[in-house]
Scaffold this motif. Structure first.
Motif, mmCIF file in Angstrom:
data_model
loop_
_atom_site.group_PDB
_atom_site.id
_atom_site.type_symbol
_atom_site.label_atom_id
_atom_site.label_comp_id
_atom_site.label_asym_id
_atom_site.label_seq_id
_atom_site.Cartn_x
_atom_site.Cartn_y
_atom_site.Cartn_z
ATOM 1 N N TRP A 106 1.512 -7.824 7.105
ATOM 2 C CA TRP A 106 0.778 -6.863 6.341
ATOM 3 C C TRP A 106 1.170 -5.680 6.428
ATOM 4 O O TRP A 106 1.446 -4.753 5.517
ATOM 5 C CB TRP A 106 -0.589 -7.154 6.521
ATOM 6 N N GLY A 136 3.451 -3.445 3.915
ATOM 7 C CA GLY A 136 2.865 -2.151 3.189
ATOM 8 C C GLY A 136 3.976 -1.049 3.329
ATOM 9 O O GLY A 136 3.777 -0.201 2.346
ATOM 10 N N TRP A 141 6.785 -1.573 0.947
ATOM 11 C CA TRP A 141 6.309 -1.588 -0.604
ATOM 12 C C TRP A 141 6.184 0.148 -0.994
ATOM 13 O O TRP A 141 6.683 0.510 -2.026
ATOM 14 C CB TRP A 141 5.424 -2.176 -0.955
ATOM 15 N N THR A 142 5.640 0.693 0.202
ATOM 16 C CA THR A 142 5.384 2.055 0.010
ATOM 17 C C THR A 142 6.669 2.858 -0.299
ATOM 18 O O THR A 142 6.768 3.787 -0.986
ATOM 19 C CB THR A 142 4.555 2.502 1.030
ATOM 20 N N HIS A 190 -2.931 3.839 -4.262
ATOM 21 C CA HIS A 190 -1.905 3.412 -3.095
ATOM 22 C C HIS A 190 -2.431 3.854 -1.843
ATOM 23 O O HIS A 190 -2.407 3.008 -0.831
ATOM 24 C CB HIS A 190 -0.748 4.003 -3.279
ATOM 25 N N TRP A 197 -4.763 1.222 -1.033
ATOM 26 C CA TRP A 197 -3.974 0.074 -0.887
ATOM 27 C C TRP A 197 -3.483 -0.214 0.418
ATOM 28 O O TRP A 197 -3.350 -1.373 1.091
ATOM 29 C CB TRP A 197 -2.839 -0.173 -2.045
ATOM 30 N N CYS A 198 -2.930 1.063 0.776
ATOM 31 C CA CYS A 198 -2.499 1.036 2.354
ATOM 32 C C CYS A 198 -3.361 0.744 3.357
ATOM 33 O O CYS A 198 -3.290 0.092 4.415
ATOM 34 C CB CYS A 198 -1.737 2.377 2.546
ATOM 35 N N GLN A 219 -3.902 -2.793 3.651
ATOM 36 C CA GLN A 219 -2.820 -3.814 4.253
ATOM 37 C C GLN A 219 -3.076 -3.624 5.707
ATOM 38 O O GLN A 219 -2.506 -4.579 6.275
ATOM 39 C CB GLN A 219 -1.561 -3.254 3.849
ATOM 40 N N GLN A 238 -8.259 -7.395 -0.189
ATOM 41 C CA GLN A 238 -6.967 -7.718 -0.727
ATOM 42 C C GLN A 238 -7.131 -8.257 -2.193
ATOM 43 O O GLN A 238 -5.803 -8.076 -2.818
ATOM 44 C CB GLN A 238 -6.319 -8.866 0.091
ATOM 45 N N ALA A 294 -6.458 -5.048 -3.937
ATOM 46 C CA ALA A 294 -5.378 -4.559 -3.467
ATOM 47 C C ALA A 294 -4.098 -5.309 -4.359
ATOM 48 O O ALA A 294 -3.062 -4.688 -5.112
ATOM 49 C CB ALA A 294 -4.966 -4.479 -2.181
#
Length: 635
Positions: free
Chosen positions: A37, A41, A44-45, A80, A83-84, A87, A290, A293
């Motif tokens: 995870w 993360g 993707w970031t 985001h 979202w982070c 993760q 999640q 997310a």
């Protein structure tokens, strides 16, 4: 809050926001799942930041200028960040306090989704506002006429705001209310601070993990849940329903509908993961947030990476157009050189039937294939991708292209501007075209008034709803010619004295100019030829013979004449550079899409016609075979 014994047992069994249970040790989990995870993360970031930087660098392209990237990016950044944290929630969850998740869930996510949906809803505004450009010129209404009435009251002023200003106002009010509610709930509940608050809101447990699990539930989380259901299950379905009939060339409808659908299962799945005991095995590797997310992940794909793909697709189409133009010019130059070579060859025999004539042909001025065109004015043949083909359609029948650009490409202001300038040039008196300074002041005043309207409706960044995209130096030049007059007629009237108004609502009588005002407008409400009007500034009196040219304005609208000082730089060629720039923009952006759609529709129609013909002939053959089979039996 003290939960019943059964409720506490169910809460402990179900786990917490971070997927921890009473058996989870209070330490960072860096097993294979946690490392996955964290790495996912980070990767993707990195790609998301690259995509956003790419879009920001290309923000001046037509497919991105209308999207409102600042508002959308602000929402994406907040979403985001949430979202982070999700993760890394699996790894740091056993040590993270639930109060941190409360503030993140109550501030970052609601603020982010509000900003994101505000930017996402701009699709409907653009589609609705652009639809008016699909109407003919005689039915168009622009800022020139819309801003002539003074807004009265707060609600009227809010309605007259630009869409971006109204959305910023509403989103700011919503976020302020959310912040106030969250702070109030945090202060009165003892769930996160047992020292103060309303008695009876405490939570108890034998271990910190049990307390954390109970802190992740309760009425304190309702405001966040309310915003999730409001945007996902109220606002999103409305957007889906209202955008069902829109088919744009930018992929914006696909993006909007995908983002709306992606948010629907987030909140329900989050609640199921928290309160259904059977979800415990899933929560052990896929923590409850999640599910939210996951919806954010889909939103980011369609908001950042799909537009990146659309930009690349647009660039490739534009390059294909430029290559087609270059190929056409090269072919015609080769034909011209061959004709010139034949013309310089030795004289032919008197009995020869060959006739050689030199070609004088400029592919940007006229095309031989234009004598054969389709009913809507679109030329046929390979010359269709040239500037001359575009000019041919604009001159012969611009309505199909106007409708396509307004309803499909969302660039209707470009075609409307080109047709407005063409109409203005068509009705110019010849003396004004030859030399403005050798014509009467009345004619110059007429033409400046009409040009001022074009500037206000299509060019002015302060007045035009969709300003055309021209070079900065050309915009500065036009602002130097028209901006002072535009501010006098279209500016904020609250800054003027009561007697200063740019419009006079009387028949052929001049507006009374207040002291300190240098320019104003006079109006005509009757087609009769007026008597000379007298304009007085208090010190001297000048006679201004207002013209009766029938081409000054459309018959169904009130004629307005600018009576201030006209800049010396104004002449018949004032819009030439902007017109050429917009023509090139249309040629490389809207025109290829229009031609491609026309060819696609024609191909589909031909395929359907062939299928119908084949089906009809096949039915006839089957009928003949049946009759041949039955004929011996009938005998």
């Amino acid at each position: 809050m003290i939960l019943p014994r059964g409720a506490v047992a169910r809460a402990i069994t179900g786990g917490s926001e971070f997927g921890t249970t009473v058996d989870t040790k209070p330490q960072v989990r860096l097993d294979s799942i946690g490392v996955w995870w964290i790495c996912f993360g980070a990767i993707w970031t990195f790609f998301l930041v690259l995509g956003m930087v790419f879009l920001y660098r290309k923000r001046h392209m037509p497919t991105l200028r209308m999207r409102g990237l600042p508002l959308t990016f602000a929402g994406i950044v907040l979403l985001h960040l949430y979202w982070c944290t999700v993760q890394i929630g699996y790894s740091v969850g056993p040590l993270a306090p639930e109060v941190a998740e409360f503030w993140i869930m109550s501030i970052w996510y609601p603020f982010g989704i509000a900003l994101f949906q505000a930017g996402n809803s701009q699709f409907l505004h653009i589609a609705r506002a652009q639809s008016r450009f699909a109407r003919p010129d005689s039915q168009l209404s622009f800022r020139w006429s819309e801003k002539r009435s003074e807004p009265k009251g707060l609600f009227q002023r809010i309605r007259r705001m630009d869409y971006s200003q109204k959305m910023f106002l509403f989103v700011t009010l919503g976020m302020t209310c959310q912040l106030v509610v969250v702070v109030f709930i945090f202060m009165i509940s003892r769930k996160f601070h047992p020292d103060f608050g309303i008695p009876g809101t405490e939570v108890y447990g034998s271990t910190p993990v049990e307390i954390a699990i109970q802190q992740g539930r309760g009425w304190e989380w309702w405001p966040s849940l309310f915003w999730q259901f409001l945007w996902a299950w109220v606002i999103a379905p409305i957007i889906l329903w209202r955008s069902r009939g829109i088919r744009d060339t930018h992929g914006w409808q696909l993006q909007t509908m995908a983002c709306c659908i992606a948010g629907l299962p987030a909140a329900p799945m989050w609640l199921i993961a928290l309160y259904v005991p059977e979800m415990a095995p899933v929560n052990a590797v896929f923590v409850p947030p999640q599910w939210i997310a996951l919806s954010i992940f889909v939103m980011e794909i369609f908001t950042v990476f799909v537009p990146c793909w659309q930009v690349r697709k647009h660039q490739n189409l534009m390059q294909e157009t430029l290559d087609s133009i270059a190929s056409w010019e090269s072919k015609k130059m080769k034909t011209k050189s061959e004709a010139a070579s034949d013309n310089s060859a030795p004289p032919l025999s008197p009995t020869s039937t060959k006739v050689a004539e030199p070609l004088s042909f400029d592919p940007w001025k006229k095309l031989p294939s234009f004598d054969k065109s389709e009913p809507d004015g679109l030329p046929t043949g390979e010359s269709v991708m040239t500037m001359a083909a575009l000019e041919h359609v604009l001159d012969k029948n611009p309505e199909p292209l106007r409708k396509f650009s307004a309803t499909r490409d969302f660039s209707g202001e470009n075609i409307a501007f080109l047709t407005a300038v063409a109409e203005w040039k068509t009705t110019m008196p010849p003396p004004f075209v030859r030399n403005r300074h050798n014509t009467t002041p009345e004619i110059v005043r007429q033409q400046f008034t009409r040009a001022l309207r074009i500037y206000v409706d299509f060019i002015s960044p302060r007045d035009a709803e969709f300003p055309i995209n021209i070079a900065w130096h050309e915009l500065r030049k036009l602002e130097g010619i028209f901006e002072r007059a535009a501010r006098s007629t279209m500016g904020d009237r609250r800054d003027r004295r009561a007697g200063a108004t740019p419009f006079a609502e009387v028949d052929w009588r001049p507006a009374q100019e207040s002291r300190g005002s240098e320019i104003h407008m006079v109006t005509r409400n009757t087609p009769a030829v007026p008597a000379p009007a007298v304009v007085s500034d208090g010190n001297s009196t000048d006679t201004l013979a207002l013209p009766s040219d029938p081409h000054v304005s459309r018959p169904d609208e009130e004629a307005l004449y600018f009576t201030g000082d006209i800049p010396a730089a104004f002449d018949a060629s004032v819009f030439d550079a902007a017109q050429a720039s917009i023509k090139y923009l249309v040629l490389t952006n809207t025109w290829p899409k229009y031609v491609r759609e026309r060819r696609s529709s024609e191909s589909s129609a031909a395929t359907r016609s062939t299928a119908e013909t084949y089906e009809t002939s096949g039915s006839k053959r089957s009928l003949r075979r049946a009759l041949a089979f039955l004929r011996p039996m009938l005998r």
